[in-house]
Design an enzyme around this catalytic site. Structure first.
Site, PDB file in Angstrom:
ATOM      1  N   ASP A 122      -6.848  -1.831   1.701  1.00  0.00           N
ATOM      2  CA  ASP A 122      -7.247  -1.213   2.771  1.00  0.00           C
ATOM      3  C   ASP A 122      -7.853  -1.867   3.925  1.00  0.00           C
ATOM      4  O   ASP A 122      -8.728  -2.764   3.558  1.00  0.00           O
ATOM      5  CB  ASP A 122      -8.320  -0.081   1.976  1.00  0.00           C
ATOM      6  CG  ASP A 122      -8.426   1.093   2.548  1.00  0.00           C
ATOM      7  OD1 ASP A 122      -7.748   1.353   3.408  1.00  0.00           O
ATOM      8  OD2 ASP A 122      -9.483   1.843   2.423  1.00  0.00           O
ATOM      9  N   ASP A 180      -9.718  -1.574   7.509  1.00  0.00           N
ATOM     10  CA  ASP A 180     -10.477  -0.465   8.306  1.00  0.00           C
ATOM     11  C   ASP A 180     -11.256  -0.895   9.464  1.00  0.00           C
ATOM     12  O   ASP A 180     -12.021  -2.006   9.358  1.00  0.00           O
ATOM     13  CB  ASP A 180     -11.525   0.282   7.519  1.00  0.00           C
ATOM     14  CG  ASP A 180     -11.026   1.206   6.652  1.00  0.00           C
ATOM     15  OD1 ASP A 180     -10.015   1.811   6.633  1.00  0.00           O
ATOM     16  OD2 ASP A 180     -11.775   1.278   5.437  1.00  0.00           O
ATOM     17  N   ARG A 188       0.678  -1.273   0.028  1.00  0.00           N
ATOM     18  CA  ARG A 188       0.008   0.018   0.008  1.00  0.00           C
ATOM     19  C   ARG A 188       0.838   1.149   0.098  1.00  0.00           C
ATOM     20  O   ARG A 188       1.556   1.336   0.795  1.00  0.00           O
ATOM     21  CB  ARG A 188      -1.003   0.058   1.312  1.00  0.00           C
ATOM     22  CG  ARG A 188      -1.630   1.503   1.560  1.00  0.00           C
ATOM     23  CD  ARG A 188      -3.081   1.322   1.305  1.00  0.00           C
ATOM     24  NE  ARG A 188      -3.418   2.604   1.444  1.00  0.00           N
ATOM     25  CZ  ARG A 188      -4.547   3.034   2.153  1.00  0.00           C
ATOM     26  NH1 ARG A 188      -4.887   2.072   3.123  1.00  0.00           N
ATOM     27  NH2 ARG A 188      -5.106   4.299   2.415  1.00  0.00           N
ATOM     28  N   ARG A 232      -6.094   1.618  -4.301  1.00  0.00           N
ATOM     29  CA  ARG A 232      -5.228   1.158  -3.443  1.00  0.00           C
ATOM     30  C   ARG A 232      -5.273  -0.418  -3.470  1.00  0.00           C
ATOM     31  O   ARG A 232      -6.340  -1.211  -3.655  1.00  0.00           O
ATOM     32  CB  ARG A 232      -5.822   1.484  -2.034  1.00  0.00           C
ATOM     33  CG  ARG A 232      -7.056   1.131  -1.526  1.00  0.00           C
ATOM     34  CD  ARG A 232      -8.082   2.111  -1.881  1.00  0.00           C
ATOM     35  NE  ARG A 232      -7.983   3.439  -1.594  1.00  0.00           N
ATOM     36  CZ  ARG A 232      -8.017   4.238  -0.809  1.00  0.00           C
ATOM     37  NH1 ARG A 232      -8.179   3.683   0.547  1.00  0.00           N
ATOM     38  NH2 ARG A 232      -7.685   5.604  -0.744  1.00  0.00           N
TER      39      ARG A 232
END
Ligand code: ROI
Length: 160
Positions: A96, A98, A83, A93
């Protein structure tokens, strides 16, 4: 203290299916019980349209890591998959990760906001979340199924 944590995964660069599979394996090293993962979903990009569709998924883990320690680990996994954090907002990307929900805590720190901001508006988060936690309620008491009913399911497809 053990907490149930939901993590959103997204990728739209490189071999996204491989990347998500490997990221799920990496998550198991942070988890005290087997990782529960949703299917993979193909979703149209939110943000600039001149980027590939995304592959999205949600995972549930049980962990005793405090929120910011967990965030450090997730960022290390993101970096392991190349990344790059460029200036571009909402750009493509490779991976990711989260933190969507951390138990029933509301967290408001400069580095970390939980529940994840904007998740209530994102079908590529709520739909995979619903697959693995259909009875879930958010810290404010709202049910996931109510939140999902507010959203269009245009532009998202569950992969088999
Ligand atoms: N769009 C989709 N469909 N899926 C994502 O995971 C995703 N992640 C992002 C932005 C760029 C906002 N758009 C996305 O960070």
């Amino acid at each position: 203290m053990n907490e149930t944590v939901f993590i959103g995964l997204g990728s739209n660069l490189g071999n996204s299916a491989n990347t998500l599979t490997q990221a799920l394996n990496a998550l198991s090293t942070l988890a005290l019980t087997p990782v529960v993962a949703s299917s993979f979903y193909l979703s149209r990009p939110l943000g600039p349209a001149d980027q590939n569709d995304y592959l999205n998924a949600v995972a549930r883990i049980t962990t005793d890591q405090p929120p910011l320690t967990l965030l450090d680990h997730l960022q290390a996994i993101e970096n392991q998959y190349g990344r790059e954090r460029k200036g571009e907002r909402w750009g493509p990307r490779t991976l990711d990760l989260d933190i969507l929900l951390y138990g029933d805590k509301a967290i408001d720190l400069p580095r970390l906001k939980v529940p994840h901001y904007h998740m209530m508006q994102r079908n590529f988060v709520l739909l995979p979340l619903y697959e693995i936690a259909p009875d879930l309620h958010f810290p404010d008491g709202q049910s996931l199924s109510d939140a999902l009913q507010q959203l269009s399911l245009d532009g998202i497809k569950k992969l088999t």
